[in-house]
Design an enzyme around this catalytic site. Structure first.
Site, PDB file in Angstrom:
ATOM      1  N   SER A  95       0.837  -1.198   0.000  1.00 48.53           N
ATOM      2  CA  SER A  95       0.000   0.000   0.000  1.00 48.53           C
ATOM      3  C   SER A  95       0.868   1.242   0.000  1.00 48.53           C
ATOM      4  O   SER A  95       1.991   1.219   0.509  1.00 48.53           O
ATOM      5  CB  SER A  95      -0.894   0.020   1.238  1.00 48.53           C
ATOM      6  OG  SER A  95      -1.530   1.281   1.351  1.00 48.53           O
ATOM      7  N   TYR A 149      -1.587  -0.045  10.081  1.00 51.97           N
ATOM      8  CA  TYR A 149      -1.694  -0.617   8.736  1.00 51.97           C
ATOM      9  C   TYR A 149      -0.445  -0.256   7.938  1.00 51.97           C
ATOM     10  O   TYR A 149       0.163  -1.103   7.285  1.00 51.97           O
ATOM     11  CB  TYR A 149      -2.944  -0.044   8.064  1.00 51.97           C
ATOM     12  CG  TYR A 149      -3.199  -0.525   6.653  1.00 51.97           C
ATOM     13  CD1 TYR A 149      -3.611  -1.828   6.403  1.00 51.97           C
ATOM     14  CD2 TYR A 149      -3.070   0.350   5.567  1.00 51.97           C
ATOM     15  CE1 TYR A 149      -3.868  -2.258   5.121  1.00 51.97           C
ATOM     16  CE2 TYR A 149      -3.329  -0.073   4.276  1.00 51.97           C
ATOM     17  CZ  TYR A 149      -3.728  -1.376   4.054  1.00 51.97           C
ATOM     18  OH  TYR A 149      -3.981  -1.796   2.782  1.00 51.97           O
TER      19      TYR A 149
END
Lengths: 420, 252
Positions: B144, B157
């Site tokens: 990501s 995250y």
């Protein structure tokens, strides 16, 4: 508006989030796909194929699949959707909920006629299988039901066999409105797909001039025939134009070029996509209207008053000089639409778009309403942001029966506007 | 070095991005092994893929809980026993955690690190050795853009995806010259169920189909690090240039 991505067709609804409304690909140019203060169930992720019988062309799919996605898969196998509107970027659920029509309405009727059964999730927790025999009332309410009867999760459709992904097409120019009717009748028998593109700026002797575009599925081409390939390329407008590029000068120029550039009578081969979805080549085309957007005006007039009605509508539009690019005129045949609230009905349908110029535009549309009402016509709720309650009830006399079948936890901004 | 793999295993296959990628690969005739936890959703996926393939490409399903790290070596062994020609993997499993809950309890934080980093790294340890021994294969992992720098809004995250990115950097270097390609995929804002609570207006948000096309292209071109879409590369480059004393004040 709260958004929930609806990915799983077996998932339950949680009552806390009501009122609900499904949103497919959001191509309705109106408030039937808006639910202010409520929850939108986004169905694009629920787009799986479930079953397919390659012998009969009957397909089961989830409601969020795009027509374009279906076509991409079924055309190479020799199957075609029986009815497609002017864009392939809508979901199957949206096609059912608006009971959409195409250029072949005379021979195929509306989309709903080809739906064999559906699964409908109701806020009661029931997941009903509905069809012409099972829960027939709910089936008739869900077709053309603007998403108000519950969440459509599965649709079973019957497709039609085609021998190629090509269409044989023909364009015929007509110099004024009176000429179009004969051409339309003449072509009707041989060409299932017809649409008249009308220059709604032209006045006087040229009132209603335009081009009639006809098409039919082409037989397999002999080896060596040069065939048009579909490259799938499209351009897009990345943002709203700072102001509307649609004005009387641009429209006049565009329409004149379109009219003159129409090929002389003659046939050519076109890919299905190129022929039936010309606007899909410019994605987000609505942005040319700028931030203020536009009002679509899609009406149907019964046959008895169609010729006079269309003439009067075009006269009023031309006099206003607000008309937009090419109006579309199609004939609706006599095949009845299965939905209680279905828009297609025998007659002639005219689709006009108007840049939003505020009160001036709304006054014009109110005048058009009077003409449509006098002719006993109706407006398409799927393309409306402003029709009056009276107009709706007149156009859809069965609305009270429909209302009894609406899921109490489903609603839309449109539905609340029609039930003040 | 071979071209596009003949048979690709997709872990976390029921996610939107993975599903779209699977459809594209099928259309190119690539055989697939789809792996996910929920058997019902996996069956819906394989039905869909099977119909789309129309008998032209094979689709097989494996049900597995990828958060069960101890079971991963046996899982891969059983998959290669069944499909000896597996020569590509896409790791697409993961979750977008609730940052506030990760800040509140270490258990939640650790669980998210496990799901988003440790699971993939465990699996990769097994797969990498296998592909290295066979001197072929493509390994691609969905990371990501959040892993490029720590943000107050999602640093758990981000930490997991950042750890994964550094692991992949090392793995890529180790496998260089062995015939195995390692691809780090870094999607930005994608309209999927994972991001439904965001305000998703704006030019940076893209549909999963677009990311899927980028993944297929990355396999074809055997790229190293791919931002999806491309415009995240300059954005992240600029983001990394912001000095920490300034960056810590930004509410990103």
């Amino acid at each position: 508006m709260r958004l929930i991505e609806w990915r799983d067709r077996t998932a339950p609804l949680s009552a806390a989030d009501a009122p609900f409304l499904a949103l497919g690909n959001g191509r309705s140019h109106g408030d039937v796909c808006v639910n202010d203060g409520g929850t939108l169930l986004l169905t694009r992720g629920m787009d799986r194929l479930i079953a397919f019988d390659r012998g009969t062309g009957i397909v089961d799919c989830e409601a969020g699949i795009l027509l374009g996605d279906l076509l991409h898969w079924c055309l190479p196998q020799g199957w075609m959707l029986p009815v497609v509107p002017g864009t392939r970027f809508i979901t199957v659920g949206g096609a059912v909920a608006n009971d959409v029509h195409g250029r072949n309405h005379r021979v195929a009727g509306s989309f709903g006629r080809h739906v064999l059964e559906m699964d409908l999730l109701r806020s009661t927790g029931e997941h009903l299988r509905i069809g012409p025999e099972e829960h027939a009332d709910l089936f008739a309410a869900t077709i053309g039901g603007l998403g108000l009867t519950g969440l459509i999760t599965r649709v079973r459709l019957r497709m039609i066999p085609v021998s190629s992904d090509l269409m044989l097409t023909e364009s015929i120019r007509f110099g004024h409105l009176d000429a179009v009717w004969d051409i339309n009748d003449r072509l009707g028998a041989e060409w299932p797909y017809t649409i008249a593109r009308i220059d709604c700026i032209a006045r006087g002797r040229r009132l209603g001039r335009g081009v009639l575009v006809a098409g039919r599925h082409a037989p397999p081409q002999p080896a060596g025939t040069p065939v048009p390939r579909w490259r799938g390329r499209s351009r897009s407008l990345p943002f709203d134009m700072p102001f509307s590029l649609v004005n009387r000068h641009s429209v006049r120029a565009f329409n004149a070029v379109y009219y003159r550039a129409a090929p002389l009578p003659g046939r050519r081969l076109q890919h299905v996509h190129g022929h039936l979805f010309p606007l899909d080549r410019l994605r987000d085309w609505n942005r040319i209207y700028g931030r203020r957007g536009f009002y679509p005006y899609h009406c149907v007039l019964p046959h008895a008053h169609a010729r006079d009605g269309v003439r009067t509508l075009l006269k009023r539009t031309a006099a206003s000089a607000q008309g937009s690019f090419l109006a579309a005129m199609k004939t609706f045949g006599d095949l009845p639409a299965p939905g209680i609230l279905s828009f297609p009905r025998p007659g002639v349908t005219l689709a006009l778009d108007f840049a939003n110029r505020g009160p001036r535009t709304l006054r014009l549309l109110a005048d058009l309403d009077d003409i449509v009402s006098a002719a006993g016509g109706a407006l398409d709720p799927g393309q409306d942001a402003r029709m009056s309650v009276t107009m709706f009830r007149r156009g859809f006399p069965q609305w009270e029966r429909f209302a009894t079948l609406v899921d109490p936890a489903f609603s839309s901004t449109f539905w609340r506007r029609m039930n003040p | 070095m071979s071209a596009t793999p003949r048979r690709i295993a997709i872990f976390g296959a029921t996610s939107r991005i993975a599903t779209e990628t699977a459809r594209l690969w099928l259309a190119r005739g690539v055989a697939l092994v789809v792996v996910a936890r929920n058997p019902e959703r996996l069956r819906m996926l394989t039905d869909d893929l099977g119909i789309r393939a129309g008998g032209l490409a094979e689709v097989d399903a494996v049900t597995a809980d990828l958060a069960d790290l101890d079971a991963l070596p046996a899982l891969w062994q059983s998959m290669t026993d069944r499909f000896p020609d597996l020569d590509g993997v896409l790791l697409a499993h993961g979750s977008l955690p609730d940052q506030a809950r990760c800040e509140a309890t270490p258990e939640t934080m650790l669980h998210e690190i496990r799901v988003n980093a440790l699971s993939a790294m465990s699996l990769l340890t097994v797969i990498a050795n296998d592909f290295e021994a066979r001197r072929r294969g493509i390994i691609a992992v969905i990371g990501s853009v959040a892993g490029d720098r720590g943000h107050r809004s999602n640093y758990v995250y981000g930490a997991a995806k950042g750890m994964l990115a550094i692991f992949l950097q090392g793995l890529r270097s180790r496998l260089h010259g062995s015939g195995v390609t390692v691809i780090t995929l870094k999607p930005g804002f994608v309209i999927t169920p994972m991001t439904q609570d965001f305000d998703r207006d704006g030019l940076l948000w893209v549909r999963p189909e677009r990311v899927a096309r980028g993944i297929v292209r990355a396999f074809e071109r055997r790229r190293d690090v791919v931002y999806l879409p491309w415009f995240w590369r300059p954005i992240l480059w600029a983001t990394r240039l912001i000095p920490e004393p300034v960056f810590k004040r930004l509410s990103l």
